[in-house]
Design a protein around this motif. Sequence first.
Motif, PDB file in Angstrom:
ATOM      1  N   GLN A  42       0.843  -1.191   0.000  1.00 47.34           N
ATOM      2  CA  GLN A  42       0.000   0.000   0.000  1.00 47.34           C
ATOM      3  C   GLN A  42       0.879   1.242   0.000  1.00 47.34           C
ATOM      4  O   GLN A  42       1.938   1.249   0.644  1.00 47.34           O
ATOM      5  CB  GLN A  42      -0.938   0.022   1.211  1.00 47.34           C
ATOM      6  N   ALA A  43       0.424   2.273  -0.697  1.00 47.00           N
ATOM      7  CA  ALA A  43       1.215   3.507  -0.779  1.00 47.00           C
ATOM      8  C   ALA A  43       0.279   4.697  -0.872  1.00 47.00           C
ATOM      9  O   ALA A  43      -0.758   4.640  -1.546  1.00 47.00           O
ATOM     10  CB  ALA A  43       2.153   3.476  -1.982  1.00 47.00           C
ATOM     11  N   GLU A  44       0.625   5.773  -0.176  1.00 51.04           N
ATOM     12  CA  GLU A  44      -0.104   7.032  -0.243  1.00 51.04           C
ATOM     13  C   GLU A  44       0.877   8.160  -0.524  1.00 51.04           C
ATOM     14  O   GLU A  44       2.039   8.093  -0.098  1.00 51.04           O
ATOM     15  CB  GLU A  44      -0.860   7.311   1.059  1.00 51.04           C
ATOM     16  N   THR A  45       0.398   9.173  -1.211  1.00 52.69           N
ATOM     17  CA  THR A  45       1.271  10.289  -1.555  1.00 52.69           C
ATOM     18  C   THR A  45       0.481  11.587  -1.522  1.00 52.69           C
ATOM     19  O   THR A  45      -0.758  11.578  -1.617  1.00 52.69           O
ATOM     20  CB  THR A  45       1.898  10.079  -2.949  1.00 52.69           C
ATOM     21  N   GLU A  46       1.194  12.704  -1.384  1.00 51.76           N
ATOM     22  CA  GLU A  46       0.612  14.043  -1.425  1.00 51.76           C
ATOM     23  C   GLU A  46       1.308  14.856  -2.502  1.00 51.76           C
ATOM     24  O   GLU A  46       2.541  14.826  -2.608  1.00 51.76           O
ATOM     25  CB  GLU A  46       0.761  14.760  -0.078  1.00 51.76           C
ATOM     26  N   LEU A  47       0.510  15.539  -3.267  1.00 52.00           N
ATOM     27  CA  LEU A  47       1.039  16.402  -4.323  1.00 52.00           C
ATOM     28  C   LEU A  47       0.676  17.844  -3.977  1.00 52.00           C
ATOM     29  O   LEU A  47      -0.497  18.153  -3.749  1.00 52.00           O
ATOM     30  CB  LEU A  47       0.444  16.018  -5.679  1.00 52.00           C
ATOM     31  N   HIS A  48       1.681  18.706  -3.899  1.00 51.74           N
ATOM     32  CA  HIS A  48       1.470  20.119  -3.567  1.00 51.74           C
ATOM     33  C   HIS A  48       1.622  20.945  -4.840  1.00 51.74           C
ATOM     34  O   HIS A  48       2.697  20.966  -5.456  1.00 51.74           O
ATOM     35  CB  HIS A  48       2.461  20.573  -2.503  1.00 51.74           C
ATOM     36  N   VAL A  49       0.540  21.605  -5.219  1.00 54.22           N
ATOM     37  CA  VAL A  49       0.496  22.333  -6.485  1.00 54.22           C
ATOM     38  C   VAL A  49       0.169  23.792  -6.209  1.00 54.22           C
ATOM     39  O   VAL A  49      -0.740  24.100  -5.423  1.00 54.22           O
ATOM     40  CB  VAL A  49      -0.564  21.734  -7.432  1.00 54.22           C
ATOM     41  N   VAL A  50       0.892  24.688  -6.861  1.00 57.39           N
ATOM     42  CA  VAL A  50       0.612  26.120  -6.739  1.00 57.39           C
ATOM     43  C   VAL A  50      -0.629  26.437  -7.564  1.00 57.39           C
ATOM     44  O   VAL A  50      -0.696  26.105  -8.749  1.00 57.39           O
ATOM     45  CB  VAL A  50       1.806  26.960  -7.230  1.00 57.39           C
ATOM     46  N   PRO A  51      -1.652  27.041  -6.980  1.00 57.38           N
ATOM     47  CA  PRO A  51      -2.877  27.319  -7.735  1.00 57.38           C
ATOM     48  C   PRO A  51      -2.641  28.354  -8.825  1.00 57.38           C
ATOM     49  O   PRO A  51      -1.759  29.208  -8.725  1.00 57.38           O
ATOM     50  CB  PRO A  51      -3.837  27.848  -6.664  1.00 57.38           C
ATOM     51  N   ASP A  52      -3.447  28.262  -9.861  1.00 59.15           N
ATOM     52  CA  ASP A  52      -3.360  29.224 -10.958  1.00 59.15           C
ATOM     53  C   ASP A  52      -4.705  29.868 -11.275  1.00 59.15           C
ATOM     54  O   ASP A  52      -4.864  30.550 -12.283  1.00 59.15           O
ATOM     55  CB  ASP A  52      -2.810  28.557 -12.225  1.00 59.15           C
ATOM     56  N   ARG A  53      -5.675  29.643 -10.406  1.00 58.77           N
ATOM     57  CA  ARG A  53      -7.017  30.208 -10.607  1.00 58.77           C
ATOM     58  C   ARG A  53      -7.618  30.521  -9.236  1.00 58.77           C
ATOM     59  O   ARG A  53      -7.329  29.833  -8.258  1.00 58.77           O
ATOM     60  CB  ARG A  53      -7.904  29.235 -11.378  1.00 58.77           C
ATOM     61  N   ALA A  54      -8.444  31.557  -9.183  1.00 55.88           N
ATOM     62  CA  ALA A  54      -9.065  31.937  -7.919  1.00 55.88           C
ATOM     63  C   ALA A  54     -10.489  32.419  -8.166  1.00 55.88           C
ATOM     64  O   ALA A  54     -10.822  32.904  -9.261  1.00 55.88           O
ATOM     65  CB  ALA A  54      -8.256  33.023  -7.213  1.00 55.88           C
ATOM     66  N   VAL A 213      -4.870  -4.441  -8.363  1.00 54.84           N
ATOM     67  CA  VAL A 213      -4.646  -3.022  -8.106  1.00 54.84           C
ATOM     68  C   VAL A 213      -5.950  -2.405  -7.610  1.00 54.84           C
ATOM     69  O   VAL A 213      -7.005  -2.603  -8.229  1.00 54.84           O
ATOM     70  CB  VAL A 213      -4.160  -2.262  -9.358  1.00 54.84           C
ATOM     71  N   ASN A 214      -5.879  -1.666  -6.506  1.00 55.81           N
ATOM     72  CA  ASN A 214      -7.045  -0.962  -5.963  1.00 55.81           C
ATOM     73  C   ASN A 214      -6.660   0.468  -5.608  1.00 55.81           C
ATOM     74  O   ASN A 214      -5.530   0.718  -5.166  1.00 55.81           O
ATOM     75  CB  ASN A 214      -7.589  -1.662  -4.711  1.00 55.81           C
ATOM     76  N   GLU A 215      -7.605   1.369  -5.783  1.00 61.00           N
ATOM     77  CA  GLU A 215      -7.414   2.751  -5.357  1.00 61.00           C
ATOM     78  C   GLU A 215      -7.997   2.893  -3.957  1.00 61.00           C
ATOM     79  O   GLU A 215      -9.208   2.794  -3.758  1.00 61.00           O
ATOM     80  CB  GLU A 215      -8.112   3.713  -6.330  1.00 61.00           C
ATOM     81  N   ALA A 250      -3.501  10.929  -2.750  1.00 58.72           N
ATOM     82  CA  ALA A 250      -3.916   9.740  -3.500  1.00 58.72           C
ATOM     83  C   ALA A 250      -3.320   8.509  -2.827  1.00 58.72           C
ATOM     84  O   ALA A 250      -2.251   8.578  -2.211  1.00 58.72           O
ATOM     85  CB  ALA A 250      -3.477   9.824  -4.958  1.00 58.72           C
ATOM     86  N   GLY A 251      -4.014   7.375  -2.921  1.00 60.45           N
ATOM     87  CA  GLY A 251      -3.533   6.133  -2.323  1.00 60.45           C
ATOM     88  C   GLY A 251      -3.902   4.929  -3.168  1.00 60.45           C
ATOM     89  O   GLY A 251      -4.954   4.910  -3.821  1.00 60.45           O
ATOM     90  N   VAL A 252      -3.023   3.923  -3.172  1.00 59.35           N
ATOM     91  CA  VAL A 252      -3.265   2.709  -3.957  1.00 59.35           C
ATOM     92  C   VAL A 252      -2.829   1.489  -3.163  1.00 59.35           C
ATOM     93  O   VAL A 252      -2.056   1.573  -2.208  1.00 59.35           O
ATOM     94  CB  VAL A 252      -2.491   2.734  -5.298  1.00 59.35           C
ATOM     95  N   SER A 253      -3.363   0.347  -3.562  1.00 58.84           N
ATOM     96  CA  SER A 253      -2.951  -0.962  -3.046  1.00 58.84           C
ATOM     97  C   SER A 253      -2.664  -1.855  -4.246  1.00 58.84           C
ATOM     98  O   SER A 253      -3.534  -2.042  -5.100  1.00 58.84           O
ATOM     99  CB  SER A 253      -4.045  -1.573  -2.170  1.00 58.84           C
TER     100      SER A 253
END
Length: 260
Positions: A42-54, A213-215, A250-253
């Motif tokens: 199992q694995a989980e991750t975080e993606l940090h993105v700079v916004p471009d819309r408000a 594979v599972n999400e 996001a996370g997957v197995s």
Amino acid sequence: MPIARPLRPLLVPALAILMVTVSPPMLSHALAAETPSRLDVQAETELHVVPDRATLNARLWEHTPAIAQHKGSTNDPDALREARDRLETRAASLIRALEEVGLERKAINAGSLNVQPEHLPGERSAQGERETLVRTRLERPVRVQIDDLEQLPRLLDALTAAGVDALDGVSYDLADRDGATDEALVKALEKARHKASLMAETLDIELGEVINVNETRSPVFQPQMMAMSADTRESAPQAEYRPGTITIQAGVSVSWAIKP
């Protein structure tokens, strides 16, 4: 007379005992052959993105004069019309001010008119009773879509100068949500593959094909709200707006077969 010969009843029970004794190992061996060895990760991750819309939300409102509740209805047509005219004039001025600082008209959404009564406490009478005052509030929400975040300080200044009655804050977003979501999912899968390779190398085993594979966690947006700080350069406060980042989790197995 012929002499009866004794029967041999021990053969059948002995054969039955032999079958019961032999069957479980054979069944276990068959199940083991059908069930492949596997490695579950199992694995989980975080993606940090700079916004471009408000999206910026503000409100304008006007009131009719407050009158005592016992004096009748507050739905005076003349008072309502005058309040609405004032509100529409202010909304038009606000839209012009936003266009003057570079915002396109299609990015400005003036919402529907909202009309509702309001009750206010009045003065106490000679008998000590407090009368109730009633007035009507007419409100227009204004929503602004900002695709160039460099415009945000100028737009906020324009809203303030136009005298908005409420500024409900700024929410940040991404123009390409699907692309960011896909990237977060790919990173989770890559992390799962890395963990599986590390475990296989450490345990001296060889991975086969992926068998499942599972999400486990669908990508979720966690937008950051606007943060402001004051910089007192040249003896005048200058607002600095920091959108922060949007976090997508996001996370997957994933399961791999282990080669024999």
